[in-house]
Write a protein that holds these residues in place. Structure first.
Motif, PDB file in Angstrom:
ATOM      1  N   ASP A  94       0.784  -1.197  -0.141  1.00 26.23           N
ATOM      2  CA  ASP A  94       0.087   0.264  -0.157  1.00 26.23           C
ATOM      3  C   ASP A  94       0.886   1.431   0.044  1.00 26.23           C
ATOM      4  O   ASP A  94      -0.094   2.183   0.081  1.00 26.23           O
ATOM      5  CB  ASP A  94      -1.237   0.174   0.809  1.00 26.23           C
ATOM      6  CG  ASP A  94      -1.980  -1.179   1.306  1.00 26.23           C
ATOM      7  OD1 ASP A  94      -2.259  -1.913   0.319  1.00 26.23           O
ATOM      8  OD2 ASP A  94      -2.376  -1.665   2.056  1.00 26.23           O
ATOM      9  N   SER A  95       2.376   1.114  -0.243  1.00 28.52           N
ATOM     10  CA  SER A  95       3.045   2.339  -0.060  1.00 28.52           C
ATOM     11  C   SER A  95       3.205   2.782  -1.408  1.00 28.52           C
ATOM     12  O   SER A  95       2.260   2.243  -2.448  1.00 28.52           O
ATOM     13  CB  SER A  95       4.333   2.187   0.906  1.00 28.52           C
ATOM     14  OG  SER A  95       5.095   1.128  -0.182  1.00 28.52           O
ATOM     15  N   ASN A  96       3.853   3.927  -1.695  1.00 27.46           N
ATOM     16  CA  ASN A  96       4.205   4.607  -2.903  1.00 27.46           C
ATOM     17  C   ASN A  96       5.161   4.556  -3.165  1.00 27.46           C
ATOM     18  O   ASN A  96       5.387   5.429  -4.735  1.00 27.46           O
ATOM     19  CB  ASN A  96       3.982   6.320  -2.614  1.00 27.46           C
ATOM     20  CG  ASN A  96       2.158   6.925  -2.475  1.00 27.46           C
ATOM     21  OD1 ASN A  96       1.303   5.645  -3.221  1.00 27.46           O
ATOM     22  ND2 ASN A  96       1.844   7.287  -1.400  1.00 27.46           N
ATOM     23  N   VAL A  97       6.392   3.418  -2.627  1.00 27.03           N
ATOM     24  CA  VAL A  97       6.988   3.113  -3.361  1.00 27.03           C
ATOM     25  C   VAL A  97       6.741   2.782  -4.719  1.00 27.03           C
ATOM     26  O   VAL A  97       5.910   1.828  -5.031  1.00 27.03           O
ATOM     27  CB  VAL A  97       8.226   2.393  -3.064  1.00 27.03           C
ATOM     28  CG1 VAL A  97       8.887   2.737  -1.336  1.00 27.03           C
ATOM     29  CG2 VAL A  97       7.454   0.786  -1.843  1.00 27.03           C
ATOM     30  N   ASN A  98       7.885   2.828  -5.835  1.00 24.31           N
ATOM     31  CA  ASN A  98       7.508   1.710  -6.643  1.00 24.31           C
ATOM     32  C   ASN A  98       7.037   0.827  -7.264  1.00 24.31           C
ATOM     33  O   ASN A  98       8.224  -0.226  -6.423  1.00 24.31           O
ATOM     34  CB  ASN A  98       8.459   2.828  -8.103  1.00 24.31           C
ATOM     35  CG  ASN A  98      10.058   1.494  -8.070  1.00 24.31           C
ATOM     36  OD1 ASN A  98       9.554   0.739  -8.622  1.00 24.31           O
ATOM     37  ND2 ASN A  98      10.778   2.668  -7.756  1.00 24.31           N
ATOM     38  N   PRO A  99       6.768  -0.036  -8.025  1.00 29.51           N
ATOM     39  CA  PRO A  99       5.990  -1.304  -7.558  1.00 29.51           C
ATOM     40  C   PRO A  99       6.977  -2.295  -8.099  1.00 29.51           C
ATOM     41  O   PRO A  99       7.769  -3.614  -6.990  1.00 29.51           O
ATOM     42  CB  PRO A  99       5.672  -1.903  -9.016  1.00 29.51           C
ATOM     43  CG  PRO A  99       4.758  -0.449  -8.857  1.00 29.51           C
ATOM     44  CD  PRO A  99       6.181   1.087  -8.957  1.00 29.51           C
TER      45      PRO A  99
ATOM     46  N   SER B 111      18.954   4.897  -4.654  1.00 30.99           N
ATOM     47  CA  SER B 111      19.731   5.667  -4.556  1.00 30.99           C
ATOM     48  C   SER B 111      18.859   6.999  -4.743  1.00 30.99           C
ATOM     49  O   SER B 111      19.177   7.827  -4.070  1.00 30.99           O
ATOM     50  CB  SER B 111      20.405   6.016  -5.823  1.00 30.99           C
ATOM     51  OG  SER B 111      19.796   5.468  -6.614  1.00 30.99           O
ATOM     52  N   ASP B 112      17.245   6.740  -5.247  1.00 34.32           N
ATOM     53  CA  ASP B 112      16.547   7.704  -5.083  1.00 34.32           C
ATOM     54  C   ASP B 112      16.167   8.510  -3.870  1.00 34.32           C
ATOM     55  O   ASP B 112      15.936   7.579  -3.323  1.00 34.32           O
ATOM     56  CB  ASP B 112      15.603   7.507  -5.955  1.00 34.32           C
ATOM     57  CG  ASP B 112      14.343   8.561  -6.692  1.00 34.32           C
ATOM     58  OD1 ASP B 112      14.806   9.624  -7.024  1.00 34.32           O
ATOM     59  OD2 ASP B 112      12.952   7.968  -6.018  1.00 34.32           O
ATOM     60  N   PRO B 113      16.041   9.574  -3.482  1.00 35.38           N
ATOM     61  CA  PRO B 113      16.339   9.813  -3.013  1.00 35.38           C
ATOM     62  C   PRO B 113      14.551   9.822  -1.999  1.00 35.38           C
ATOM     63  O   PRO B 113      14.053   9.680  -0.802  1.00 35.38           O
ATOM     64  CB  PRO B 113      16.887  11.631  -2.457  1.00 35.38           C
ATOM     65  CG  PRO B 113      17.569  11.869  -3.363  1.00 35.38           C
ATOM     66  CD  PRO B 113      16.742  10.229  -4.796  1.00 35.38           C
TER      67      PRO B 113
ATOM     68  N   ARG C 263      14.302   6.366  -1.315  1.00 36.16           N
ATOM     69  CA  ARG C 263      14.692   6.323  -0.148  1.00 36.16           C
ATOM     70  C   ARG C 263      13.985   6.819   1.038  1.00 36.16           C
ATOM     71  O   ARG C 263      14.303   5.865   1.755  1.00 36.16           O
ATOM     72  CB  ARG C 263      16.432   6.651   0.181  1.00 36.16           C
ATOM     73  CG  ARG C 263      16.922   6.749   1.236  1.00 36.16           C
ATOM     74  CD  ARG C 263      18.202   7.106   1.405  1.00 36.16           C
ATOM     75  NE  ARG C 263      20.096   6.892   0.145  1.00 36.16           N
ATOM     76  CZ  ARG C 263      19.976   6.430   0.631  1.00 36.16           C
ATOM     77  NH1 ARG C 263      20.921   6.353   1.833  1.00 36.16           N
ATOM     78  NH2 ARG C 263      21.451   6.531  -0.255  1.00 36.16           N
ATOM     79  N   THR C 264      13.339   7.472   1.112  1.00 41.03           N
ATOM     80  CA  THR C 264      12.728   7.870   2.837  1.00 41.03           C
ATOM     81  C   THR C 264      11.681   7.073   2.761  1.00 41.03           C
ATOM     82  O   THR C 264      10.897   7.044   3.721  1.00 41.03           O
ATOM     83  CB  THR C 264      12.272   9.447   2.334  1.00 41.03           C
ATOM     84  OG1 THR C 264      13.111  10.340   1.477  1.00 41.03           O
ATOM     85  CG2 THR C 264      11.018  10.471   3.390  1.00 41.03           C
ATOM     86  N   ALA C 265      10.954   6.711   1.507  1.00 48.59           N
ATOM     87  CA  ALA C 265       9.759   5.941   1.401  1.00 48.59           C
ATOM     88  C   ALA C 265       9.972   4.454   1.975  1.00 48.59           C
ATOM     89  O   ALA C 265       9.236   4.255   2.942  1.00 48.59           O
ATOM     90  CB  ALA C 265       8.959   5.971   0.094  1.00 48.59           C
ATOM     91  N   VAL C 266      11.141   3.894   1.585  1.00 45.41           N
ATOM     92  CA  VAL C 266      11.476   2.673   2.271  1.00 45.41           C
ATOM     93  C   VAL C 266      12.369   3.179   3.980  1.00 45.41           C
ATOM     94  O   VAL C 266      11.947   2.155   4.344  1.00 45.41           O
ATOM     95  CB  VAL C 266      12.321   2.372   1.436  1.00 45.41           C
ATOM     96  CG1 VAL C 266      13.475   1.177   1.806  1.00 45.41           C
ATOM     97  CG2 VAL C 266      12.538   1.215   0.206  1.00 45.41           C
ATOM     98  N   GLU C 267      12.586   3.406   4.409  1.00 53.62           N
ATOM     99  CA  GLU C 267      12.458   4.025   5.067  1.00 53.62           C
ATOM    100  C   GLU C 267      11.101   4.442   6.123  1.00 53.62           C
ATOM    101  O   GLU C 267      11.518   3.483   7.739  1.00 53.62           O
ATOM    102  CB  GLU C 267      13.415   5.437   5.481  1.00 53.62           C
ATOM    103  CG  GLU C 267      14.962   5.090   5.626  1.00 53.62           C
ATOM    104  CD  GLU C 267      15.739   5.972   5.260  1.00 53.62           C
ATOM    105  OE1 GLU C 267      16.921   6.060   5.611  1.00 53.62           O
ATOM    106  OE2 GLU C 267      15.513   6.981   5.691  1.00 53.62           O
TER     107      GLU C 267
END
Lengths: 457, 174
Positions: free
Chosen positions: A366-371, A404-406, A409-413
């Motif tokens: 459900d997150s917005n990181v890329n599929p 590496s994409d900021p 990166r924020t979304a994954v953290e």
């Protein structure tokens, strides 16, 4: 006799009792390390605890009879020597079966030493009442300190050191007792007067068994929650569970203020149950939140164990036999508690682990990181599941290489902390039914406590 | 204080302490500190207002997984982990007794549901939906899984299918 007996002998007897009774719980914090080193299962490693307590439960009364027959000094000295020898065997054991066998032998020696110590103490300290107090306090202190000492040794040295360090301590405790043993051997005179054995105090011993089952639940489950669920180090967990013995010391100060053993036993059982219920309803995976329940359990165990031991021994002779019954009841309770709770929490932890992983995967999906990144994370979590079968997985490695994409990166953290939250929820909730069952056992002990009557010494 | 009274105070204090602790922990959410429940994949998961291709791709993936999981009777999350690698797919097939043909049907059904959901949400033009459906009906299992895993590429492919005009897709997407 008492005037001629030096203090070192009292200290040695108290040390022997504390050491042996600490052993019923000292390995609790080492279980995860033993579990990994000996490549066994959670249910298998539990037998390192169960075997010791089971043999103590079975051997305590026969050991007391032996002490009465051959002399408590000799029994205590030989018992401590066996305890030390078996401790050495535990320390060098490289398989689970060897370790369990050595633990059984250790318990045999321990049962002999503890019950014989109670036979020796009245003559040593000058009165039966004082003897019971020293014996019960040494036992409660040992049992309460055991997990913390075991955790510190496991972290600083190894789980084997828990057993190896007991060897010199047990031998040191045996030295002052050897004088009594030599006296018995030389004169053939037993230090204790042989008296007819009365019936054991049924209700007090039954209550002791139930409360001990609840206390075993508190110690064993809390340690597993801290180490396996919340991933604390053994020394970290040892520091956390030190709250219990510290609170027990406070409880021991309260005891003398209330003469009624029944009131102390009832209050203690209620506090133990309340503490366990608190652990069942932890509102967050935070170490600080375990402290208030631990304080209740610690004060409670000190009150209830000493009160019930006094009740069971009050007016009964010989002390060693009735002390043997209390040891038997306490350790039988621990065994019953562990046997009843182990299948419950192992099943619960497996289910909660699945639920946590499902919830964590949902967070990722459900997150917005890329599929593509999502699927990669889901895949790595799946791999962790396979690697850590039956355990709460560690998710740290999944997030070691951040994108590496900021933005990603924020979304994954953010995902990492949300996922950790789901795992913490699962791990914490997995222990709730077992803690509640422990609380119920503590409350049920109120029935035999209500039925127990103490005969004053 | 008389001995009996001290006993009563001790027991009363113990009851009070136990009740206060349990009460405070329950009030702080102690009974609901459990992993969040996952949604039934057969229930429609509403699309939020998507902004751009990335967000549409995300919701498309979610819908496709829901549709396939519903058809297979597993959770969306279990299926997502299963589709991540061939090894995971093999373990999943063994555990649930699902062969490749059944999985292929479910994955295609999931993709079709995602196209419909996107269309219903106004995130995909009927002009794009038609060709996408046709593509989905024909593709083999591995490519269908790849399309779920990389919905962005699917949507980009659809863009290519419509022609080279760079802004056409964004124009068709609300």
């Amino acid at each position: 006799m008492s005037a001629a007996v030096p203090r070192p002998r009292v200290a040695a007897l108290a040390l022997a009792v504390g050491l042996v009774l600490a052993d019923s719980s000292i390995v609790v914090l080492a279980l995860p390390d033993i579990y990994r080193d000996l490549d066994t299962s959670v249910a298998g490693v539990t037998w390192v605890l169960i075997s010791f307590n089971l043999v103590m439960a079975l051997a305590a009364v026969p050991a007391a009879l032996l002490a009465r027959r051959v002399g408590p000094g000799r029994t205590a000295a030989v018992g401590l020597a066996i305890f030390a020898g078996a401790g050495l065997a535990c320390g060098v054991a490289d398989t689970l079966s060897t370790l369990i066998l050595a633990r059984c032998v250790q318990a045999l020696g321990g049962a002999a030493a503890v019950t014989a110590a109670l036979e020796l103490l009245p003559a040593t300290v000058g009165s039966e009442r004082r003897a019971v107090t020293v014996w019960a306090s040494a036992g409660a202190t040992g049992a309460a300190l055991g997990p913390a000492v075991g955790g510190i040794l496991t972290e600083l040295v190894s789980w084997q050191s828990i057993f190896l360090i007991q060897v010199p301590v047990a031998l040191a405790a045996a030295v002052p007792i050897l004088a009594v043993a030599k006296h018995e051997a030389a004169t053939g005179i037993l230090q204790t007067e042989l008296r007819r054995t009365g019936r054991p105090h049924l209700w007090a011993n039954l209550a002791l068994a139930m409360v001990s089952a609840a206390i075993a639940a508190a110690l064993f489950l809390l340690v597993l929650l801290l180490i396996e669920g919340w991933r604390l180090s053994p020394i970290g967990a040892a520091i956390v569970v030190t709250a219990m013995p510290l609170a027990a010391i406070l409880g021991s100060r309260l005891g003398p203020l209330v003469p009624s053993t029944r009131a102390r036993a009832a209050a203690g059982a209620i506090l133990v149950s309340g503490g366990l219920a608190g652990l069942a309803f932890l509102p967050k995976a935070e170490v600080a939140l375990t402290l208030p329940p631990q304080i209740l359990v610690g004060i409670g165990l000190s009150l209830v164990l000493s009160a019930l031991t006094e009740t069971a021994l009050g007016g009964r002779a010989p002390q060693a036999i009735h002390g043997g019954w209390t040891i038997s009841a306490r350790h039988a309770g621990v065994v019953i508690g562990l046997l009843a709770l182990t299948p419950i929490f192992t099943a619960d932890i497996a289910q909660q682990r699945e639920d946590a992983i499902e919830a964590g995967t949902a967070v990722i999906l459900d997150s917005n990181v890329n599929p593509l990144l999502k699927i990669d994370l889901a895949q790595q979590i799946g791999d962790r599941l396979e690697e850590e079968k039956g355990k709460v997985p560690t998710i740290g490695p999944v997030f070691e290489s951040l994108p590496s994409d900021p933005t990603d990166r924020t979304a994954v953290e953010g995902l990492r902390s949300e996922l950790q939250d789901q795992l913490d929820r699962g791990a914490t909730h997995a222990f709730s039914p077992s803690f509640l069952l422990g609380a119920l056992l503590g409350l049920l002990a109120l029935l035999p406590i209500a039925l127990s009557r103490r005969v004053d010494l | 204080m008389r001995a009996e009274l001290r006993g009563r105070v001790l027991v009363g204090g113990a009851i009070l302490a136990a009740l206060v602790l349990v009460g405070v922990y329950l009030a702080a959410g102690g009974s609901s500190y459990t992993p969040e429940k996952t949604l039934d994949p057969c229930q429609h998961r509403p699309w939020s207002d998507p902004q751009g291709l990335g967000e549409i791709a995300n919701q498309f993936t979610s819908s496709a997984l829901d549709g396939a999981a519903c058809q297979l009777g597993v959770s969306r999350e279990t299926l997502a982990r299963a589709l991540a690698t061939p090894q995971a797919r093999e373990r999943f097939s063994e555990r649930y007794g699902i062969d490749d043909a059944k999985l292929a049907r479910a994955v295609r059904a999931g993709l079709l549901r995602a196209v419909t959901d996107a269309e219903d949400a106004g995130a995909l033009s009927p002009l794009l939906a038609g060709p996408l459906r046709a593509t989905i009906e024909e593709i083999p299992l591995d490519q269908a899984i790849e399309l779920i895993n990389n919905a962005r590429s699917l949507l980009s492919t659809a863009q290519g299918f419509l022609g080279p005009a760079e802004n056409l897709l964004e124009g068709l997407l609300p």
